[in-house]
Design a protein around this motif. Structure first.
Motif, PDB file in Angstrom:
ATOM      1  N   MET A   1     -57.417   1.830  19.464  1.00  0.00           N
ATOM      2  CA  MET A   1     -56.182   1.622  20.182  1.00  0.00           C
ATOM      3  C   MET A   1     -55.037   2.131  19.323  1.00  0.00           C
ATOM      4  SD  MET A   1     -54.307  -1.860  21.484  1.00  0.00           S
ATOM      5  CE  MET A   1     -55.585  -2.276  22.621  1.00  0.00           C
ATOM      6  N   LEU A   2     -54.071   2.744  19.969  1.00  0.00           N
ATOM      7  CA  LEU A   2     -52.872   3.177  19.286  1.00  0.00           C
ATOM      8  C   LEU A   2     -51.760   3.375  20.296  1.00  0.00           C
ATOM      9  CD1 LEU A   2     -52.292   6.507  19.678  1.00  0.00           C
ATOM     10  CD2 LEU A   2     -54.331   6.602  18.303  1.00  0.00           C
ATOM     11  N   VAL A   3     -50.549   3.396  19.798  1.00  0.00           N
ATOM     12  CA  VAL A   3     -49.387   3.723  20.625  1.00  0.00           C
ATOM     13  C   VAL A   3     -48.938   5.107  20.201  1.00  0.00           C
ATOM     14  CG1 VAL A   3     -47.000   3.160  21.182  1.00  0.00           C
ATOM     15  CG2 VAL A   3     -48.660   1.322  20.881  1.00  0.00           C
ATOM     16  N   LEU A   4     -48.841   5.992  21.167  1.00  0.00           N
ATOM     17  CA  LEU A   4     -48.402   7.356  20.930  1.00  0.00           C
ATOM     18  C   LEU A   4     -47.142   7.580  21.733  1.00  0.00           C
ATOM     19  CD1 LEU A   4     -49.053  10.282  19.905  1.00  0.00           C
ATOM     20  CD2 LEU A   4     -50.147  10.604  22.111  1.00  0.00           C
ATOM     21  N   SER A   5     -46.100   8.056  21.066  1.00  0.00           N
ATOM     22  CA  SER A   5     -44.834   8.231  21.755  1.00  0.00           C
ATOM     23  C   SER A   5     -44.041   9.366  21.133  1.00  0.00           C
ATOM     24  CB  SER A   5     -44.005   6.945  21.680  1.00  0.00           C
ATOM     25  OG  SER A   5     -42.747   7.121  22.301  1.00  0.00           O
ATOM     26  N   ASN A   6     -43.211   9.982  21.947  1.00  0.00           N
ATOM     27  CA  ASN A   6     -42.282  10.982  21.424  1.00  0.00           C
ATOM     28  C   ASN A   6     -40.961  10.320  21.044  1.00  0.00           C
ATOM     29  OD1 ASN A   6     -41.370  10.465  24.021  1.00  0.00           O
ATOM     30  ND2 ASN A   6     -40.734  12.564  24.388  1.00  0.00           N
ATOM     31  N   ASP A   7     -40.918   9.005  21.107  1.00  0.00           N
ATOM     32  CA  ASP A   7     -39.705   8.246  20.828  1.00  0.00           C
ATOM     33  C   ASP A   7     -39.986   7.186  19.765  1.00  0.00           C
ATOM     34  OD1 ASP A   7     -37.397   6.695  20.875  1.00  0.00           O
ATOM     35  OD2 ASP A   7     -37.259   6.689  23.058  1.00  0.00           O
ATOM     36  N   GLU A   8     -39.334   7.274  18.621  1.00  0.00           N
ATOM     37  CA  GLU A   8     -39.525   6.305  17.532  1.00  0.00           C
ATOM     38  C   GLU A   8     -39.087   4.893  17.916  1.00  0.00           C
ATOM     39  OE1 GLU A   8     -40.676   6.132  14.424  1.00  0.00           O
ATOM     40  OE2 GLU A   8     -41.190   8.201  14.031  1.00  0.00           O
ATOM     41  N   ASP A   9     -38.298   4.747  18.967  1.00  0.00           N
ATOM     42  CA  ASP A   9     -37.791   3.434  19.352  1.00  0.00           C
ATOM     43  C   ASP A   9     -38.889   2.445  19.727  1.00  0.00           C
ATOM     44  OD1 ASP A   9     -35.233   4.312  18.897  1.00  0.00           O
ATOM     45  OD2 ASP A   9     -34.754   4.638  21.010  1.00  0.00           O
ATOM     46  N   LEU A  10     -40.072   2.934  20.049  1.00  0.00           N
ATOM     47  CA  LEU A  10     -41.165   2.032  20.436  1.00  0.00           C
ATOM     48  C   LEU A  10     -41.951   1.499  19.243  1.00  0.00           C
ATOM     49  CD1 LEU A  10     -42.596   3.915  23.535  1.00  0.00           C
ATOM     50  CD2 LEU A  10     -41.073   1.945  23.503  1.00  0.00           C
ATOM     51  N   ARG A  11     -41.717   2.074  18.067  1.00  0.00           N
ATOM     52  CA  ARG A  11     -42.528   1.697  16.904  1.00  0.00           C
ATOM     53  C   ARG A  11     -42.471   0.199  16.611  1.00  0.00           C
ATOM     54  NH1 ARG A  11     -44.708   4.415  12.487  1.00  0.00           N
ATOM     55  NH2 ARG A  11     -43.653   6.333  13.118  1.00  0.00           N
ATOM     56  N   ARG A  12     -41.299  -0.331  16.393  1.00  0.00           N
ATOM     57  CA  ARG A  12     -41.188  -1.727  15.966  1.00  0.00           C
ATOM     58  C   ARG A  12     -41.453  -2.723  17.104  1.00  0.00           C
ATOM     59  NH1 ARG A  12     -36.249  -3.072  12.525  1.00  0.00           N
ATOM     60  NH2 ARG A  12     -37.290  -1.472  11.356  1.00  0.00           N
ATOM     61  N   PRO A  13     -40.761  -2.616  18.244  1.00  0.00           N
ATOM     62  CA  PRO A  13     -40.942  -3.681  19.240  1.00  0.00           C
ATOM     63  C   PRO A  13     -42.306  -3.671  19.926  1.00  0.00           C
ATOM     64  CG  PRO A  13     -39.545  -1.963  20.135  1.00  0.00           C
ATOM     65  CD  PRO A  13     -39.776  -1.633  18.681  1.00  0.00           C
ATOM     66  N   ILE A  14     -42.962  -2.533  19.982  1.00  0.00           N
ATOM     67  CA  ILE A  14     -44.250  -2.468  20.676  1.00  0.00           C
ATOM     68  C   ILE A  14     -45.412  -2.452  19.687  1.00  0.00           C
ATOM     69  CG2 ILE A  14     -45.680  -1.122  22.271  1.00  0.00           C
ATOM     70  CD1 ILE A  14     -43.205  -2.315  23.617  1.00  0.00           C
ATOM     71  N   ALA A  15     -45.491  -1.416  18.888  1.00  0.00           N
ATOM     72  CA  ALA A  15     -46.661  -1.215  18.034  1.00  0.00           C
ATOM     73  C   ALA A  15     -46.711  -2.173  16.848  1.00  0.00           C
ATOM     74  CB  ALA A  15     -46.710   0.228  17.544  1.00  0.00           C
ATOM     75  N   GLU A  16     -45.685  -2.179  16.028  1.00  0.00           N
ATOM     76  CA  GLU A  16     -45.720  -2.995  14.812  1.00  0.00           C
ATOM     77  C   GLU A  16     -45.833  -4.479  15.121  1.00  0.00           C
ATOM     78  OE1 GLU A  16     -42.435  -1.909  12.295  1.00  0.00           O
ATOM     79  OE2 GLU A  16     -43.353   0.028  11.786  1.00  0.00           O
ATOM     80  N   SER A  17     -45.152  -4.934  16.159  1.00  0.00           N
ATOM     81  CA  SER A  17     -45.218  -6.361  16.482  1.00  0.00           C
ATOM     82  C   SER A  17     -46.608  -6.776  16.955  1.00  0.00           C
ATOM     83  CB  SER A  17     -44.173  -6.724  17.537  1.00  0.00           C
ATOM     84  OG  SER A  17     -44.462  -6.093  18.767  1.00  0.00           O
ATOM     85  N   ALA A  18     -47.376  -5.820  17.475  1.00  0.00           N
ATOM     86  CA  ALA A  18     -48.730  -6.119  17.945  1.00  0.00           C
ATOM     87  C   ALA A  18     -49.790  -5.717  16.929  1.00  0.00           C
ATOM     88  CB  ALA A  18     -48.982  -5.400  19.267  1.00  0.00           C
ATOM     89  N   GLY A  19     -49.370  -5.119  15.802  1.00  0.00           N
ATOM     90  CA  GLY A  19     -50.324  -4.686  14.795  1.00  0.00           C
ATOM     91  C   GLY A  19     -51.143  -3.478  15.216  1.00  0.00           C
ATOM     92  N   VAL A  20     -50.569  -2.649  16.065  1.00  0.00           N
ATOM     93  CA  VAL A  20     -51.260  -1.473  16.592  1.00  0.00           C
ATOM     94  C   VAL A  20     -50.711  -0.228  15.896  1.00  0.00           C
ATOM     95  CG1 VAL A  20     -51.664  -0.107  18.684  1.00  0.00           C
ATOM     96  CG2 VAL A  20     -51.615  -2.599  18.818  1.00  0.00           C
ATOM     97  N   PRO A  21     -51.591   0.693  15.488  1.00  0.00           N
ATOM     98  CA  PRO A  21     -51.108   1.928  14.875  1.00  0.00           C
ATOM     99  C   PRO A  21     -50.167   2.688  15.807  1.00  0.00           C
ATOM    100  CG  PRO A  21     -53.479   1.749  14.631  1.00  0.00           C
ATOM    101  CD  PRO A  21     -53.046   0.653  15.561  1.00  0.00           C
TER     102      PRO A  21
END
Length: 53
Positions: A1-21
């Motif tokens: 599982m990972l979060v892939l985005s062209n927008d850095e804004d999703l890094r902290r509230p989505i991925a990092e908070s869920a422990g997802v790369p």
């Protein structure tokens, strides 16, 4: 599982908070082909099913 985005804004509230790369993949007209190739490589390496069930 990972979060892939062209927008850095999703890094902290989505991925990092869920422990997802998180993978940032910026895309513009000049990088589109390389970004698409990298996306397909990430899908393959992470065994991601994009066809559904």
């Amino acid at each position: 599982m990972l979060v892939l985005s062209n927008d850095e804004d999703l890094r902290r509230p989505i991925a990092e908070s869920a422990g997802v790369p998180f993978v940032h993949l910026p895309i513009n007209a000049s990088t589109r082909a390389a970004a698409e190739a990298q996306l397909l490589d990430l899908i393959d390496k992470n065994d991601i099913d994009i066809e559904g069930t």
